[in-house]
Design a protein around this motif. Structure first.
Motif, PDB file in Angstrom:
ATOM      1  N   LYS A 111       0.872  -1.251   0.028  1.00  0.00           N
ATOM      2  CA  LYS A 111      -0.003   0.115   0.067  1.00  0.00           C
ATOM      3  C   LYS A 111       1.003   1.233   0.083  1.00  0.00           C
ATOM      4  O   LYS A 111       0.320   2.078  -0.698  1.00  0.00           O
ATOM      5  CB  LYS A 111      -0.801  -0.048   1.392  1.00  0.00           C
ATOM      6  N   TYR A 112       1.754   1.304   0.911  1.00  0.00           N
ATOM      7  CA  TYR A 112       2.504   2.421   0.898  1.00  0.00           C
ATOM      8  C   TYR A 112       3.899   2.455   0.245  1.00  0.00           C
ATOM      9  O   TYR A 112       4.744   3.328   0.086  1.00  0.00           O
ATOM     10  CB  TYR A 112       3.172   2.609   2.396  1.00  0.00           C
ATOM     11  N   GLY A 113       4.045   1.286  -0.886  1.00  0.00           N
ATOM     12  CA  GLY A 113       5.121   1.300  -1.688  1.00  0.00           C
ATOM     13  C   GLY A 113       6.508   1.257  -0.936  1.00  0.00           C
ATOM     14  O   GLY A 113       7.565   1.735  -1.513  1.00  0.00           O
ATOM     15  N   VAL A 114       6.483   0.587  -0.019  1.00  0.00           N
ATOM     16  CA  VAL A 114       7.800   0.347   0.593  1.00  0.00           C
ATOM     17  C   VAL A 114       9.104  -0.615   0.186  1.00  0.00           C
ATOM     18  O   VAL A 114      10.170  -0.405   0.221  1.00  0.00           O
ATOM     19  CB  VAL A 114       7.594  -0.011   2.118  1.00  0.00           C
ATOM     20  N   LEU A 115       8.279  -1.559  -0.579  1.00  0.00           N
ATOM     21  CA  LEU A 115       9.219  -2.559  -1.114  1.00  0.00           C
ATOM     22  C   LEU A 115       9.524  -2.562  -2.871  1.00  0.00           C
ATOM     23  O   LEU A 115       8.309  -1.982  -3.228  1.00  0.00           O
ATOM     24  CB  LEU A 115       8.716  -4.047  -0.835  1.00  0.00           C
ATOM     25  N   LYS A 116      10.459  -2.780  -3.364  1.00  0.00           N
ATOM     26  CA  LYS A 116      10.699  -2.718  -4.944  1.00  0.00           C
ATOM     27  C   LYS A 116       9.912  -3.723  -5.385  1.00  0.00           C
ATOM     28  O   LYS A 116       9.680  -3.954  -6.281  1.00  0.00           O
ATOM     29  CB  LYS A 116      12.111  -2.660  -4.980  1.00  0.00           C
ATOM     30  N   SER A 117       9.987  -5.062  -4.555  1.00  0.00           N
ATOM     31  CA  SER A 117       9.574  -6.436  -5.144  1.00  0.00           C
ATOM     32  C   SER A 117       8.655  -7.055  -3.807  1.00  0.00           C
ATOM     33  O   SER A 117       8.899  -6.672  -2.847  1.00  0.00           O
ATOM     34  CB  SER A 117      10.815  -7.195  -5.656  1.00  0.00           C
ATOM     35  N   ASN A 118       7.676  -7.866  -4.299  1.00  0.00           N
ATOM     36  CA  ASN A 118       6.980  -8.529  -3.356  1.00  0.00           C
ATOM     37  C   ASN A 118       7.752  -9.407  -2.750  1.00  0.00           C
ATOM     38  O   ASN A 118       7.303 -10.054  -1.503  1.00  0.00           O
ATOM     39  CB  ASN A 118       5.757  -8.767  -4.071  1.00  0.00           C
ATOM     40  N   ASP A 119       8.810 -10.049  -3.382  1.00  0.00           N
ATOM     41  CA  ASP A 119       9.820 -11.283  -2.969  1.00  0.00           C
ATOM     42  C   ASP A 119      10.517 -10.548  -1.676  1.00  0.00           C
ATOM     43  O   ASP A 119      11.002 -11.203  -1.154  1.00  0.00           O
ATOM     44  CB  ASP A 119      10.567 -11.777  -4.066  1.00  0.00           C
ATOM     45  N   CYS A 175      19.592  -0.992   1.605  1.00  0.00           N
ATOM     46  CA  CYS A 175      18.534  -0.225   1.699  1.00  0.00           C
ATOM     47  C   CYS A 175      18.151   0.027   0.114  1.00  0.00           C
ATOM     48  O   CYS A 175      16.871  -0.112  -0.121  1.00  0.00           O
ATOM     49  CB  CYS A 175      18.811   1.189   2.353  1.00  0.00           C
ATOM     50  N   ASP A 176      18.992   0.232  -0.755  1.00  0.00           N
ATOM     51  CA  ASP A 176      18.784   0.619  -1.999  1.00  0.00           C
ATOM     52  C   ASP A 176      18.264  -0.908  -2.548  1.00  0.00           C
ATOM     53  O   ASP A 176      17.368  -0.610  -3.531  1.00  0.00           O
ATOM     54  CB  ASP A 176      19.844   1.030  -2.770  1.00  0.00           C
ATOM     55  N   LYS A 177      18.820  -1.884  -2.399  1.00  0.00           N
ATOM     56  CA  LYS A 177      18.326  -3.165  -3.108  1.00  0.00           C
ATOM     57  C   LYS A 177      17.002  -3.664  -2.577  1.00  0.00           C
ATOM     58  O   LYS A 177      15.894  -4.064  -3.267  1.00  0.00           O
ATOM     59  CB  LYS A 177      19.368  -4.437  -2.639  1.00  0.00           C
ATOM     60  N   LEU A 189      10.004 -11.001   2.326  1.00  0.00           N
ATOM     61  CA  LEU A 189      10.383 -12.338   3.100  1.00  0.00           C
ATOM     62  C   LEU A 189      11.940 -12.121   3.690  1.00  0.00           C
ATOM     63  O   LEU A 189      12.055 -12.500   4.423  1.00  0.00           O
ATOM     64  CB  LEU A 189      10.351 -13.603   1.988  1.00  0.00           C
ATOM     65  N   THR A 190      12.583 -11.475   2.568  1.00  0.00           N
ATOM     66  CA  THR A 190      14.198 -11.308   3.238  1.00  0.00           C
ATOM     67  C   THR A 190      14.148 -10.171   4.250  1.00  0.00           C
ATOM     68  O   THR A 190      14.872 -10.524   5.347  1.00  0.00           O
ATOM     69  CB  THR A 190      14.978 -10.838   1.817  1.00  0.00           C
ATOM     70  N   LEU A 191      13.284  -9.308   4.112  1.00  0.00           N
ATOM     71  CA  LEU A 191      13.098  -8.152   5.158  1.00  0.00           C
ATOM     72  C   LEU A 191      12.972  -8.987   6.446  1.00  0.00           C
ATOM     73  O   LEU A 191      13.406  -8.608   7.533  1.00  0.00           O
ATOM     74  CB  LEU A 191      12.423  -6.900   4.681  1.00  0.00           C
ATOM     75  N   THR A 192      11.852  -9.662   6.483  1.00  0.00           N
ATOM     76  CA  THR A 192      11.152 -10.129   7.780  1.00  0.00           C
ATOM     77  C   THR A 192      12.000 -11.277   8.127  1.00  0.00           C
ATOM     78  O   THR A 192      12.128 -11.309   9.715  1.00  0.00           O
ATOM     79  CB  THR A 192       9.667 -10.666   7.623  1.00  0.00           C
ATOM     80  N   LYS A 193      12.742 -11.780   7.729  1.00  0.00           N
ATOM     81  CA  LYS A 193      13.391 -13.077   7.962  1.00  0.00           C
ATOM     82  C   LYS A 193      14.945 -12.683   8.477  1.00  0.00           C
ATOM     83  O   LYS A 193      15.471 -13.187   9.467  1.00  0.00           O
ATOM     84  CB  LYS A 193      13.372 -14.187   7.069  1.00  0.00           C
ATOM     85  N   PHE A 214      20.590  -5.548   8.311  1.00  0.00           N
ATOM     86  CA  PHE A 214      21.051  -4.031   8.949  1.00  0.00           C
ATOM     87  C   PHE A 214      21.555  -3.864  10.145  1.00  0.00           C
ATOM     88  O   PHE A 214      21.183  -4.765  11.168  1.00  0.00           O
ATOM     89  CB  PHE A 214      19.424  -3.384   8.772  1.00  0.00           C
ATOM     90  N   HIS A 215      22.454  -3.097  10.328  1.00  0.00           N
ATOM     91  CA  HIS A 215      23.174  -2.803  11.498  1.00  0.00           C
ATOM     92  C   HIS A 215      23.152  -1.447  12.077  1.00  0.00           C
ATOM     93  O   HIS A 215      24.191  -0.963  12.662  1.00  0.00           O
ATOM     94  CB  HIS A 215      24.665  -3.520  11.739  1.00  0.00           C
ATOM     95  N   GLY A 216      22.297  -0.613  11.862  1.00  0.00           N
ATOM     96  CA  GLY A 216      22.219   0.680  12.080  1.00  0.00           C
ATOM     97  C   GLY A 216      20.883   1.274  11.699  1.00  0.00           C
ATOM     98  O   GLY A 216      19.832   0.491  11.266  1.00  0.00           O
ATOM     99  N   ALA A 217      20.907   2.618  11.217  1.00  0.00           N
ATOM    100  CA  ALA A 217      19.855   3.394  10.496  1.00  0.00           C
ATOM    101  C   ALA A 217      19.315   2.734   9.262  1.00  0.00           C
ATOM    102  O   ALA A 217      20.148   2.294   8.410  1.00  0.00           O
ATOM    103  CB  ALA A 217      20.076   4.816  10.298  1.00  0.00           C
ATOM    104  N   VAL A 218      18.149   2.857   9.144  1.00  0.00           N
ATOM    105  CA  VAL A 218      17.433   2.170   7.944  1.00  0.00           C
ATOM    106  C   VAL A 218      16.736   3.076   7.176  1.00  0.00           C
ATOM    107  O   VAL A 218      15.778   3.754   7.726  1.00  0.00           O
ATOM    108  CB  VAL A 218      16.787   0.838   7.904  1.00  0.00           C
ATOM    109  N   GLY A 219      16.775   3.286   5.722  1.00  0.00           N
ATOM    110  CA  GLY A 219      15.722   4.198   5.217  1.00  0.00           C
ATOM    111  C   GLY A 219      16.255   4.534   3.567  1.00  0.00           C
ATOM    112  O   GLY A 219      17.387   3.781   3.320  1.00  0.00           O
ATOM    113  N   HIS A 220      15.745   5.516   2.980  1.00  0.00           N
ATOM    114  CA  HIS A 220      16.073   5.916   1.742  1.00  0.00           C
ATOM    115  C   HIS A 220      17.506   6.376   1.801  1.00  0.00           C
ATOM    116  O   HIS A 220      18.046   7.167   2.813  1.00  0.00           O
ATOM    117  CB  HIS A 220      15.240   6.892   1.086  1.00  0.00           C
ATOM    118  N   SER A 221      18.180   6.533   0.724  1.00  0.00           N
ATOM    119  CA  SER A 221      19.641   6.989   0.565  1.00  0.00           C
ATOM    120  C   SER A 221      19.874   8.423   1.248  1.00  0.00           C
ATOM    121  O   SER A 221      20.581   8.811   1.750  1.00  0.00           O
ATOM    122  CB  SER A 221      20.434   6.925  -0.530  1.00  0.00           C
ATOM    123  N   ASP A 222      19.036   9.206   0.816  1.00  0.00           N
ATOM    124  CA  ASP A 222      18.750  10.648   0.843  1.00  0.00           C
ATOM    125  C   ASP A 222      18.600  11.219   2.624  1.00  0.00           C
ATOM    126  O   ASP A 222      19.166  11.689   3.217  1.00  0.00           O
ATOM    127  CB  ASP A 222      18.113  11.649   0.216  1.00  0.00           C
TER     128      ASP A 222
END
Length: 77
Positions: free
Chosen positions: A23-31, A72-74, A34-38, A44-52
């Protein structure tokens, strides 16, 4: 019976999370969900977000390197 209830609740949470990500367009791909949740803590070992946003954060904190930018970019839109 308890195991099937736990699986149903976990599945419902996962479906809800995917729906929010889409809904909010957080992911580039629906696949990627799974990688993010598992593997979130491993990736990630620090801040997470868009590069800017990471650039602004690092400048504010006085950090010289932007950690997690490639992941984050991937994985994030």
């Amino acid at each position: 019976m308890k195991n099937s209830t736990t699986i149903s609740i976990d599945l419902a949470k996962t479906v809800f999370q995917v729906a929010l990500f889409n809904k909010y367009g957080v992911l580039k791909s629906n696949d990627n969900w799974l990688t993010l949740t598992k593997d979130f803590r491993r990736l990630f070992h620090g801040a997470v977000g868009h590069s800017d946003v990471l650039t602004d954060y690092c400048e504010h904190k006085g950090l010289k390197r932007r950690t997690n930018v490639n992941c984050c970019d991937k994985l994030l839109a």
